[in-house]
Write a protein that holds these residues in place. Structure first.
Motif, PDB file in Angstrom:
ATOM      1  N   GLY A 204      -2.593  -0.433  -1.050  1.00  0.00           N
ATOM      2  CA  GLY A 204      -1.663  -0.993  -0.073  1.00  0.00           C
ATOM      3  C   GLY A 204      -0.391  -0.198   0.115  1.00  0.00           C
ATOM      4  O   GLY A 204       0.400  -0.474   1.013  1.00  0.00           O
ATOM      5  N   GLY A 205      -0.152   0.797  -0.746  1.00  0.00           N
ATOM      6  CA  GLY A 205       1.036   1.633  -0.594  1.00  0.00           C
ATOM      7  C   GLY A 205       2.256   1.157  -1.344  1.00  0.00           C
ATOM      8  O   GLY A 205       3.339   1.716  -1.186  1.00  0.00           O
ATOM      9  N   LEU A 206       2.096   0.143  -2.174  1.00  0.00           N
ATOM     10  CA  LEU A 206       3.222  -0.332  -2.990  1.00  0.00           C
ATOM     11  C   LEU A 206       3.571   0.710  -4.050  1.00  0.00           C
ATOM     12  O   LEU A 206       4.738   0.908  -4.387  1.00  0.00           O
ATOM     13  N   LEU A 207       2.552   1.371  -4.580  1.00  0.00           N
ATOM     14  CA  LEU A 207       2.707   2.468  -5.540  1.00  0.00           C
ATOM     15  C   LEU A 207       1.827   3.625  -5.078  1.00  0.00           C
ATOM     16  O   LEU A 207       0.765   3.404  -4.506  1.00  0.00           O
ATOM     17  N   THR A 208       2.248   4.836  -5.363  1.00  0.00           N
ATOM     18  CA  THR A 208       1.348   5.969  -5.172  1.00  0.00           C
ATOM     19  C   THR A 208       0.457   6.055  -6.411  1.00  0.00           C
ATOM     20  O   THR A 208       0.762   5.457  -7.452  1.00  0.00           O
ATOM     21  N   ALA A 209      -0.618   6.795  -6.303  1.00  0.00           N
ATOM     22  CA  ALA A 209      -1.492   6.980  -7.469  1.00  0.00           C
ATOM     23  C   ALA A 209      -0.705   7.615  -8.611  1.00  0.00           C
ATOM     24  O   ALA A 209      -0.833   7.207  -9.771  1.00  0.00           O
ATOM     25  N   ARG A 210       0.124   8.584  -8.295  1.00  0.00           N
ATOM     26  CA  ARG A 210       0.943   9.246  -9.331  1.00  0.00           C
ATOM     27  C   ARG A 210       1.890   8.246  -9.999  1.00  0.00           C
ATOM     28  O   ARG A 210       2.034   8.250 -11.220  1.00  0.00           O
ATOM     29  N   GLU A 211       2.540   7.402  -9.199  1.00  0.00           N
ATOM     30  CA  GLU A 211       3.451   6.403  -9.764  1.00  0.00           C
ATOM     31  C   GLU A 211       2.698   5.433 -10.675  1.00  0.00           C
ATOM     32  O   GLU A 211       3.187   5.080 -11.748  1.00  0.00           O
ATOM     33  N   ALA A 212       1.511   5.002 -10.233  1.00  0.00           N
ATOM     34  CA  ALA A 212       0.715   4.078 -11.049  1.00  0.00           C
ATOM     35  C   ALA A 212       0.318   4.731 -12.364  1.00  0.00           C
ATOM     36  O   ALA A 212       0.418   4.110 -13.432  1.00  0.00           O
ATOM     37  N   CYS A 213      -0.123   5.979 -12.298  1.00  0.00           N
ATOM     38  CA  CYS A 213      -0.528   6.682 -13.520  1.00  0.00           C
ATOM     39  C   CYS A 213       0.649   6.842 -14.476  1.00  0.00           C
ATOM     40  O   CYS A 213       0.505   6.629 -15.689  1.00  0.00           O
ATOM     41  N   ASN A 214       1.807   7.197 -13.949  1.00  0.00           N
ATOM     42  CA  ASN A 214       2.996   7.343 -14.796  1.00  0.00           C
ATOM     43  C   ASN A 214       3.446   6.003 -15.356  1.00  0.00           C
ATOM     44  O   ASN A 214       3.771   5.893 -16.541  1.00  0.00           O
TER      45      ASN A 214
ATOM     46  N   GLY B 275      -3.264  -8.750  -2.765  1.00  0.00           N
ATOM     47  CA  GLY B 275      -4.259  -8.370  -3.754  1.00  0.00           C
ATOM     48  C   GLY B 275      -5.662  -8.755  -3.329  1.00  0.00           C
ATOM     49  O   GLY B 275      -5.872  -9.384  -2.284  1.00  0.00           O
ATOM     50  N   PHE B 276      -6.640  -8.403  -4.147  1.00  0.00           N
ATOM     51  CA  PHE B 276      -8.041  -8.646  -3.822  1.00  0.00           C
ATOM     52  C   PHE B 276      -8.406 -10.123  -3.815  1.00  0.00           C
ATOM     53  O   PHE B 276      -9.402 -10.518  -3.229  1.00  0.00           O
ATOM     54  N   ARG B 277      -7.613 -10.947  -4.459  1.00  0.00           N
ATOM     55  CA  ARG B 277      -7.871 -12.393  -4.456  1.00  0.00           C
ATOM     56  C   ARG B 277      -6.955 -13.121  -3.478  1.00  0.00           C
ATOM     57  O   ARG B 277      -6.857 -14.337  -3.501  1.00  0.00           O
ATOM     58  N   GLY B 278      -6.256 -12.364  -2.638  1.00  0.00           N
ATOM     59  CA  GLY B 278      -5.382 -12.959  -1.638  1.00  0.00           C
ATOM     60  C   GLY B 278      -3.967 -13.217  -2.109  1.00  0.00           C
ATOM     61  O   GLY B 278      -3.147 -13.732  -1.354  1.00  0.00           O
ATOM     62  N   GLU B 279      -3.653 -12.855  -3.345  1.00  0.00           N
ATOM     63  CA  GLU B 279      -2.309 -13.076  -3.880  1.00  0.00           C
ATOM     64  C   GLU B 279      -1.338 -12.013  -3.359  1.00  0.00           C
ATOM     65  O   GLU B 279      -1.741 -10.905  -3.042  1.00  0.00           O
ATOM     66  N   ARG B 280      -0.071 -12.401  -3.258  1.00  0.00           N
ATOM     67  CA  ARG B 280       0.965 -11.462  -2.825  1.00  0.00           C
ATOM     68  C   ARG B 280       1.480 -10.722  -4.053  1.00  0.00           C
ATOM     69  O   ARG B 280       1.874 -11.338  -5.037  1.00  0.00           O
ATOM     70  N   LEU B 281       1.469  -9.401  -3.963  1.00  0.00           N
ATOM     71  CA  LEU B 281       1.906  -8.563  -5.076  1.00  0.00           C
ATOM     72  C   LEU B 281       3.167  -7.802  -4.699  1.00  0.00           C
ATOM     73  O   LEU B 281       3.246  -7.214  -3.628  1.00  0.00           O
ATOM     74  N   THR B 282       4.133  -7.833  -5.587  1.00  0.00           N
ATOM     75  CA  THR B 282       5.338  -7.023  -5.480  1.00  0.00           C
ATOM     76  C   THR B 282       5.421  -6.209  -6.771  1.00  0.00           C
ATOM     77  O   THR B 282       4.658  -6.451  -7.716  1.00  0.00           O
ATOM     78  N   LEU B 283       6.341  -5.274  -6.833  1.00  0.00           N
ATOM     79  CA  LEU B 283       6.493  -4.499  -8.066  1.00  0.00           C
ATOM     80  C   LEU B 283       6.757  -5.402  -9.263  1.00  0.00           C
ATOM     81  O   LEU B 283       6.264  -5.161 -10.358  1.00  0.00           O
ATOM     82  N   ASP B 284       7.521  -6.473  -9.049  1.00  0.00           N
ATOM     83  CA  ASP B 284       7.841  -7.405 -10.139  1.00  0.00           C
ATOM     84  C   ASP B 284       6.632  -8.203 -10.607  1.00  0.00           C
ATOM     85  O   ASP B 284       6.603  -8.679 -11.738  1.00  0.00           O
ATOM     86  N   LYS B 285       5.645  -8.368  -9.729  1.00  0.00           N
ATOM     87  CA  LYS B 285       4.471  -9.177 -10.075  1.00  0.00           C
ATOM     88  C   LYS B 285       3.329  -8.340 -10.641  1.00  0.00           C
ATOM     89  O   LYS B 285       2.310  -8.884 -11.058  1.00  0.00           O
ATOM     90  N   LEU B 286       3.484  -7.023 -10.643  1.00  0.00           N
ATOM     91  CA  LEU B 286       2.451  -6.152 -11.211  1.00  0.00           C
ATOM     92  C   LEU B 286       2.483  -6.245 -12.736  1.00  0.00           C
ATOM     93  O   LEU B 286       3.474  -6.699 -13.315  1.00  0.00           O
TER      94      LEU B 286
ATOM     95  N   THR C 228       7.164  -3.365   0.328  1.00  0.00           N
ATOM     96  CA  THR C 228       7.664  -4.157  -0.791  1.00  0.00           C
ATOM     97  C   THR C 228       6.673  -5.212  -1.252  1.00  0.00           C
ATOM     98  O   THR C 228       6.887  -5.859  -2.277  1.00  0.00           O
ATOM     99  N   GLU C 229       5.578  -5.383  -0.502  1.00  0.00           N
ATOM    100  CA  GLU C 229       4.607  -6.419  -0.837  1.00  0.00           C
ATOM    101  C   GLU C 229       3.248  -6.032  -0.266  1.00  0.00           C
ATOM    102  O   GLU C 229       3.156  -5.495   0.825  1.00  0.00           O
ATOM    103  N   VAL C 230       2.207  -6.282  -1.057  1.00  0.00           N
ATOM    104  CA  VAL C 230       0.832  -6.089  -0.589  1.00  0.00           C
ATOM    105  C   VAL C 230       0.025  -7.318  -0.977  1.00  0.00           C
ATOM    106  O   VAL C 230       0.445  -8.120  -1.811  1.00  0.00           O
TER     107      VAL C 230
END
Length: 102
Positions: A47-57, A14-25, A10-12
């Motif tokens: 990080g596994g929050l989204l699959t590549a397919r989910e991100a592309c869609n 980010g590259f700058r140290g920020e916490r990312l959730t689906l809502d914060k994308l 539910t959370e990963v």
């Protein structure tokens, strides 16, 4: 967690140290892709929050575009995602390809 259960991420981070959730994308309708937004999507996939397919869609991206973002980060870090850096890399590879053909 019991055997056979799948853990949902539910959370990963980010590259700058920020916490990312689906809502914060970035929003689903994003069309202006600045470096930070690209990095957030790549971090979510890695990080596994989204699959590549989910991100592309979700963002109407081609797999090639998403992979190019990942490669740019691997090669040059966050600055590699800037449009000017991508143009510089494209020109560098075009010059190298011309040399190989000649």
């Amino acid at each position: 967690m019991a055997l056979g259960e799948i853990e949902t991420i539910t959370e990963v981070v980010g590259f700058r140290g920020e916490r990312l959730t689906l809502d914060k994308l970035p929003d689903r309708g994003t069309t202006r892709w600045v470096a930070n937004r690209k990095a957030e999507v790549v971090a979510a996939v890695i990080g596994g929050l989204l699959t590549a397919r989910e991100a592309c869609n979700r963002y109407e991206l081609s797999l090639e575009e998403l992979v190019s973002w990942q490669r740019a980060i691997d090669r040059d870090g966050l600055p590699g995602l800037r449009a000017t850096k991508a143009q510089q890399n494209r020109q560098k590879h075009e010059r190298a390809n011309r040399r190989e053909i000649a």
